[in-house]
Design a protein around this motif. Structure first.
Motif, mmCIF file in Angstrom:
data_model
loop_
_atom_site.group_PDB
_atom_site.id
_atom_site.type_symbol
_atom_site.label_atom_id
_atom_site.label_comp_id
_atom_site.label_asym_id
_atom_site.label_seq_id
_atom_site.Cartn_x
_atom_site.Cartn_y
_atom_site.Cartn_z
ATOM 1 N N ILE A 50 0.844 -1.204 0.000
ATOM 2 C CA ILE A 50 0.000 0.000 0.000
ATOM 3 C C ILE A 50 0.872 1.244 0.000
ATOM 4 N N SER A 51 1.911 1.254 0.816
ATOM 5 C CA SER A 51 2.812 2.408 0.875
ATOM 6 C C SER A 51 3.496 2.643 -0.465
ATOM 7 N N ILE A 52 3.955 1.597 -1.103
ATOM 8 C CA ILE A 52 4.632 1.724 -2.400
ATOM 9 C C ILE A 52 3.662 2.202 -3.474
ATOM 10 N N LEU A 53 2.490 1.601 -3.539
ATOM 11 C CA LEU A 53 1.542 1.920 -4.601
ATOM 12 C C LEU A 53 0.952 3.312 -4.453
ATOM 13 N N ARG A 54 0.644 3.714 -3.227
ATOM 14 C CA ARG A 54 0.091 5.056 -3.032
ATOM 15 C C ARG A 54 1.106 6.131 -3.386
ATOM 16 N N ALA A 55 2.362 5.850 -3.154
ATOM 17 C CA ALA A 55 3.401 6.823 -3.511
ATOM 18 C C ALA A 55 3.426 7.070 -5.011
ATOM 19 N N ASP A 56 2.982 6.080 -5.788
ATOM 20 C CA ASP A 56 2.933 6.216 -7.250
ATOM 21 C C ASP A 56 1.543 6.575 -7.759
ATOM 22 N N GLY A 57 0.611 6.869 -6.827
ATOM 23 C CA GLY A 57 -0.728 7.293 -7.240
ATOM 24 C C GLY A 57 -1.636 6.175 -7.698
ATOM 25 N N ILE A 58 -1.339 4.937 -7.328
ATOM 26 C CA ILE A 58 -2.162 3.802 -7.732
ATOM 27 C C ILE A 58 -3.352 3.661 -6.778
ATOM 28 N N PRO A 59 -4.586 3.643 -7.273
ATOM 29 C CA PRO A 59 -5.730 3.398 -6.393
ATOM 30 C C PRO A 59 -5.604 2.020 -5.743
ATOM 31 N N CYS A 60 -5.608 1.997 -4.410
ATOM 32 C CA CYS A 60 -5.442 0.730 -3.707
ATOM 33 C C CYS A 60 -5.948 0.865 -2.280
#
Length: 377
Positions: A355-365
């Motif tokens: 979640i931390s990695i994906l949110r940093a890239d703007g991925i809805p998760c």
């Protein structure tokens, strides 16, 4: 507008900017969570909201004390605690004043779903099934703005409370009937409850596991959808009444509401009727990757809805560039192979780490939260 909070302001089309040019505008923002607060900037798509099901906070600040927000007196006539009661009878309306003034209306998907938890009990004088209009409190039918009833077609007429009878007493009355299949047609007399309408509308046929097992939607979706359409119909009738002074009859069908809610599904099917859709678990037919995956410790939901997001997603997971996955069409074609790769990748870290990695890239998760976790969030 449905941009992430802050985006429309950067383009010079925020509420304050637009209100200067058009003070009478009604500006409606729809976001995943809210316009302000800790969740405001979080991206959201449908599976994310399904994973992160929330409730509205009790204190909504100035919005709850908005000077244009007034309650419309509605008479509730239900025989059970069905979902459409909650939304249809907890109705608030912002009316036009003599001097137009701009207003900002905010709808959070999370808050909208939570409002449905408000349950309004039926009028006690109808519980026995022996009530008549003359037994009601004096003047209640003469002054009511609206009436919402959920009996089977014909019952209200037998009680002397049908639309024509009440319109003769109160021509301004807005009368809304919510039933399973509408007030006319071949199915009007069929009994309906949420699960039955999920089945008869086709929803049940596309809701279930990847193995093909059909499952009920986790909440009373046809009840709630009917209530939402009831609100829309009543609001339109109220708006029309402000202009012409005359009430209306609003006929809401749970079945019709479900067909309307699944319009994109039916549009896809009508484009090629040789392909009858079925169950896909949490996957989506036209976007890949999109669904729930298991990390090392628990599940998380992702929605990669564009090529830009795919590039960021691939980079975040450390996946190599492969021609077979470089467009959404190719990813749909190679969905099974991609899912094998993604399942192996997600298993390498905990869900919180992903979640931390994906949110940093703007991925809805989102983590797939249970009710206790949502309330503690």
């Amino acid at each position: 507008e449905g941009f992430r909070p802050g985006t429309i302001q950067r383009y010079g089309f925020g509420y304050e900017d637009v209100k200067k040019r058009n003070p009478g505008i009604i500006y409606y923002s729809i976001s995943g969570f809210e316009q302000v607060g800790p969740l405001a900037a979080r991206p959201a798509m449908d599976p994310i909201l399904q994973a992160f099901v929330g409730i509205v906070t009790e204190n909504r600040g100035e919005r709850d004390n908005h000077p244009h927000r007034i309650a419309i007196s509605l008479i509730d006539m239900f025989t059970g605690l069905l979902g459409f009661q909650a939304i249809a009878t907890s109705l608030y309306v912002r009316r036009e004043q003599k001097v137009k003034e701009g207003r900002y209306l905010e709808c959070s998907l999370m808050q909208g779903g939570a409002m449905l938890s408000v349950i309004r009990l039926m009028a006690q004088y109808l519980e026995s099934g022996q009530a008549q209009r003359t037994a009601m409190p004096n003047g209640v039918m003469d002054t009511a703005d609206g009436l919402i009833e959920g009996f089977r077609p014909g019952v209200m007429e037998r009680l002397g409370l049908g639309y024509e009878a009440l319109r003769a007493v109160n021509p301004k009355l807005i009368y809304c009937s919510i039933s399973g299949y509408g007030q006319d047609g071949p199915s009007r007399d069929e009994a309906a409850m949420d699960l039955v309408v999920q089945a008869s509308s086709g929803l049940l046929s596309i809701t279930g596991t990847e193995a093909g097992e059909q499952t009920r939607c986790g909440y009373g979706v046809s009840d709630i959808t009917a209530g939402m359409f009831a609100v829309i119909g009543v609001l339109m009738a109220l708006h029309a009444r402000e202009r012409n002074g005359v009430g209306q009859y609003v006929d809401i069908s749970m079945f019709d509401g479900m067909i309307s809610a699944m319009c994109s599904n039916y549009a896809s099917f009508l484009g090629d009727t040789t392909k009858v859709p079925g169950t896909m678990g949490t996957r989506y037919p036209t976007v890949v990757p999109y669904g729930v995956y298991n990390a090392a410790d628990r599940a998380l939901a992702i929605a990669v809805g564009s090529e830009k997001l795919w590039a960021a997603f691939r980079h975040g997971l450390g996946l190599p560039l492969e021609a077979r996955f470089e467009s959404n069409a190719l990813r749909i074609e190679n969905r099974v192979e991609l899912d094998v790769i993604l399942n192996a990748a997600f298993a390498r870290k905990t869900a919180a780490e992903w979640i931390s990695i994906l949110r940093a890239d703007g991925i809805p998760c989102s983590l797939v939260l249970n009710f206790a976790e949502v309330l503690a969030h």
